[in-house]
Design a protein around this motif. Sequence first.
Motif, PDB file in Angstrom:
ATOM      1  N   GLY A  65     -71.805  25.188 -13.728  1.00  0.00           N
ATOM      2  CA  GLY A  65     -71.229  25.977 -12.647  1.00  0.00           C
ATOM      3  C   GLY A  65     -70.435  25.219 -11.607  1.00  0.00           C
ATOM      4  O   GLY A  65     -70.137  25.762 -10.540  1.00  0.00           O
ATOM      5  N   LYS A  66     -70.076  23.988 -11.885  1.00  0.00           N
ATOM      6  CA  LYS A  66     -69.339  23.193 -10.897  1.00  0.00           C
ATOM      7  C   LYS A  66     -67.885  23.050 -11.317  1.00  0.00           C
ATOM      8  O   LYS A  66     -67.581  22.949 -12.513  1.00  0.00           O
ATOM      9  CB  LYS A  66     -69.976  21.813 -10.761  1.00  0.00           C
ATOM     10  CG  LYS A  66     -71.369  21.832 -10.156  1.00  0.00           C
ATOM     11  CD  LYS A  66     -71.887  20.429  -9.884  1.00  0.00           C
ATOM     12  CE  LYS A  66     -72.020  19.619 -11.140  1.00  0.00           C
ATOM     13  NZ  LYS A  66     -72.671  18.317 -10.904  1.00  0.00           N
ATOM     14  N   PRO A  67     -66.961  23.023 -10.351  1.00  0.00           N
ATOM     15  CA  PRO A  67     -65.551  22.815 -10.713  1.00  0.00           C
ATOM     16  C   PRO A  67     -65.372  21.544 -11.529  1.00  0.00           C
ATOM     17  O   PRO A  67     -65.980  20.510 -11.251  1.00  0.00           O
ATOM     18  CB  PRO A  67     -64.863  22.696  -9.349  1.00  0.00           C
ATOM     19  CG  PRO A  67     -65.735  23.467  -8.425  1.00  0.00           C
ATOM     20  CD  PRO A  67     -67.138  23.231  -8.908  1.00  0.00           C
ATOM     21  N   GLY A  68     -64.558  21.657 -12.566  1.00  0.00           N
ATOM     22  CA  GLY A  68     -64.274  20.497 -13.403  1.00  0.00           C
ATOM     23  C   GLY A  68     -65.394  20.108 -14.344  1.00  0.00           C
ATOM     24  O   GLY A  68     -65.423  18.975 -14.826  1.00  0.00           O
ATOM     25  N   SER A  69     -66.305  21.034 -14.651  1.00  0.00           N
ATOM     26  CA  SER A  69     -67.364  20.706 -15.624  1.00  0.00           C
ATOM     27  C   SER A  69     -66.784  20.502 -17.019  1.00  0.00           C
ATOM     28  O   SER A  69     -67.403  19.858 -17.865  1.00  0.00           O
ATOM     29  CB  SER A  69     -68.419  21.807 -15.663  1.00  0.00           C
ATOM     30  OG  SER A  69     -69.127  21.867 -14.445  1.00  0.00           O
ATOM     31  N   PHE A  70     -65.612  21.078 -17.242  1.00  0.00           N
ATOM     32  CA  PHE A  70     -64.859  20.794 -18.464  1.00  0.00           C
ATOM     33  C   PHE A  70     -63.470  20.329 -18.074  1.00  0.00           C
ATOM     34  O   PHE A  70     -62.770  20.984 -17.290  1.00  0.00           O
ATOM     35  CB  PHE A  70     -64.742  22.028 -19.364  1.00  0.00           C
ATOM     36  CG  PHE A  70     -63.777  21.839 -20.504  1.00  0.00           C
ATOM     37  CD1 PHE A  70     -64.139  21.094 -21.612  1.00  0.00           C
ATOM     38  CD2 PHE A  70     -62.493  22.376 -20.453  1.00  0.00           C
ATOM     39  CE1 PHE A  70     -63.234  20.896 -22.659  1.00  0.00           C
ATOM     40  CE2 PHE A  70     -61.595  22.182 -21.499  1.00  0.00           C
ATOM     41  CZ  PHE A  70     -61.969  21.439 -22.600  1.00  0.00           C
ATOM     42  N   LEU A  71     -63.067  19.206 -18.627  1.00  0.00           N
ATOM     43  CA  LEU A  71     -61.743  18.635 -18.375  1.00  0.00           C
ATOM     44  C   LEU A  71     -61.058  18.494 -19.727  1.00  0.00           C
ATOM     45  O   LEU A  71     -61.492  17.695 -20.564  1.00  0.00           O
ATOM     46  CB  LEU A  71     -61.885  17.265 -17.707  1.00  0.00           C
ATOM     47  CG  LEU A  71     -60.607  16.507 -17.364  1.00  0.00           C
ATOM     48  CD1 LEU A  71     -59.816  17.261 -16.305  1.00  0.00           C
ATOM     49  CD2 LEU A  71     -60.944  15.107 -16.860  1.00  0.00           C
ATOM     50  N   GLY A  72     -60.037  19.294 -19.970  1.00  0.00           N
ATOM     51  CA  GLY A  72     -59.456  19.279 -21.301  1.00  0.00           C
ATOM     52  C   GLY A  72     -57.980  19.596 -21.324  1.00  0.00           C
ATOM     53  O   GLY A  72     -57.315  19.706 -20.283  1.00  0.00           O
ATOM     54  N   ILE A  91     -63.384  25.185 -15.457  1.00  0.00           N
ATOM     55  CA  ILE A  91     -62.541  24.632 -16.521  1.00  0.00           C
ATOM     56  C   ILE A  91     -61.223  24.146 -15.929  1.00  0.00           C
ATOM     57  O   ILE A  91     -60.514  24.896 -15.255  1.00  0.00           O
ATOM     58  CB  ILE A  91     -62.288  25.688 -17.606  1.00  0.00           C
ATOM     59  CG1 ILE A  91     -63.576  25.936 -18.386  1.00  0.00           C
ATOM     60  CG2 ILE A  91     -61.159  25.257 -18.543  1.00  0.00           C
ATOM     61  CD1 ILE A  91     -63.448  26.906 -19.524  1.00  0.00           C
ATOM     62  N   GLU A  92     -60.914  22.885 -16.184  1.00  0.00           N
ATOM     63  CA  GLU A  92     -59.626  22.306 -15.796  1.00  0.00           C
ATOM     64  C   GLU A  92     -58.874  21.931 -17.064  1.00  0.00           C
ATOM     65  O   GLU A  92     -59.389  21.175 -17.883  1.00  0.00           O
ATOM     66  CB  GLU A  92     -59.821  21.042 -14.961  1.00  0.00           C
ATOM     67  CG  GLU A  92     -60.353  21.260 -13.563  1.00  0.00           C
ATOM     68  CD  GLU A  92     -60.367  19.965 -12.765  1.00  0.00           C
ATOM     69  OE1 GLU A  92     -59.706  18.988 -13.192  1.00  0.00           O
ATOM     70  OE2 GLU A  92     -61.054  19.924 -11.729  1.00  0.00           O
ATOM     71  N   ASN A  93     -57.677  22.461 -17.218  1.00  0.00           N
ATOM     72  CA  ASN A  93     -56.822  22.079 -18.340  1.00  0.00           C
ATOM     73  C   ASN A  93     -55.612  21.307 -17.823  1.00  0.00           C
ATOM     74  O   ASN A  93     -55.020  21.678 -16.808  1.00  0.00           O
ATOM     75  CB  ASN A  93     -56.360  23.302 -19.130  1.00  0.00           C
ATOM     76  CG  ASN A  93     -57.321  23.640 -20.255  1.00  0.00           C
ATOM     77  OD1 ASN A  93     -57.948  22.762 -20.825  1.00  0.00           O
ATOM     78  ND2 ASN A  93     -57.419  24.916 -20.579  1.00  0.00           N
TER      79      ASN A  93
END
Length: 225
Positions: A65-72, A91-93
Amino acid sequence: VDPDLVARDIAATVRSLLPEDATVQIGLGSVPEALVAILGEDPPPGMRLFGMGVDGMLPFLEAAGKPGSFLGGELLGTELLYSFAHENPVIENHPITDLLEVPRIAAIPNFIALNGALQVDLTGQVNSEWAAGRQVSAPGASFDFVDGSWFSPGGKSITALRSTARNGTVSTIVPAFAAGTPVTIPRHSARFVVTEYGYADMLGLNEHERRRALVAIAHPDFRAW
């Protein structure tokens, strides 16, 4: 043996090698899917995922639930994944060219490059492209991730594979590659190799020690060979 249980055994060993605040690069395959399932059951604080977004990540991302837990750089899944990702700061793409720059990868602390393989030979060379005399895959970005992991503070390179292929009839840990087989990851770049029988850490090992470590995680039916 249930292939899903084998994948989970491998993933559990990979999990034991991860620092709690790791950035873990994963791709497609049963082992990465098993790993994200394990992480979703008990999300480690500070951990995030990197690379390709897939449906199996959702329990982990929802719990984190935190910003940027996925960086892709790409998402490959169903409408469930795309709906979750829409305008979601979890999710940050980024442009794929940014994600593949080794200096940028190296600047990420505790970067873990997790890649699959078709074969590993007894020197530690990795083949992820060639099977039964023909090309079945391509190297993709695996070497960029591996290279970056070596320069990342606390980073690790992990190659995860089942100990056998073709319904248990051949070993994936082999004395040497067949002539013409490409080397996807050279022996000096590979570090951890994981099968369902444990892991071999090749850091600082000479060739004799590497052979012993890799034979120890091969399937018992093939160790004498």
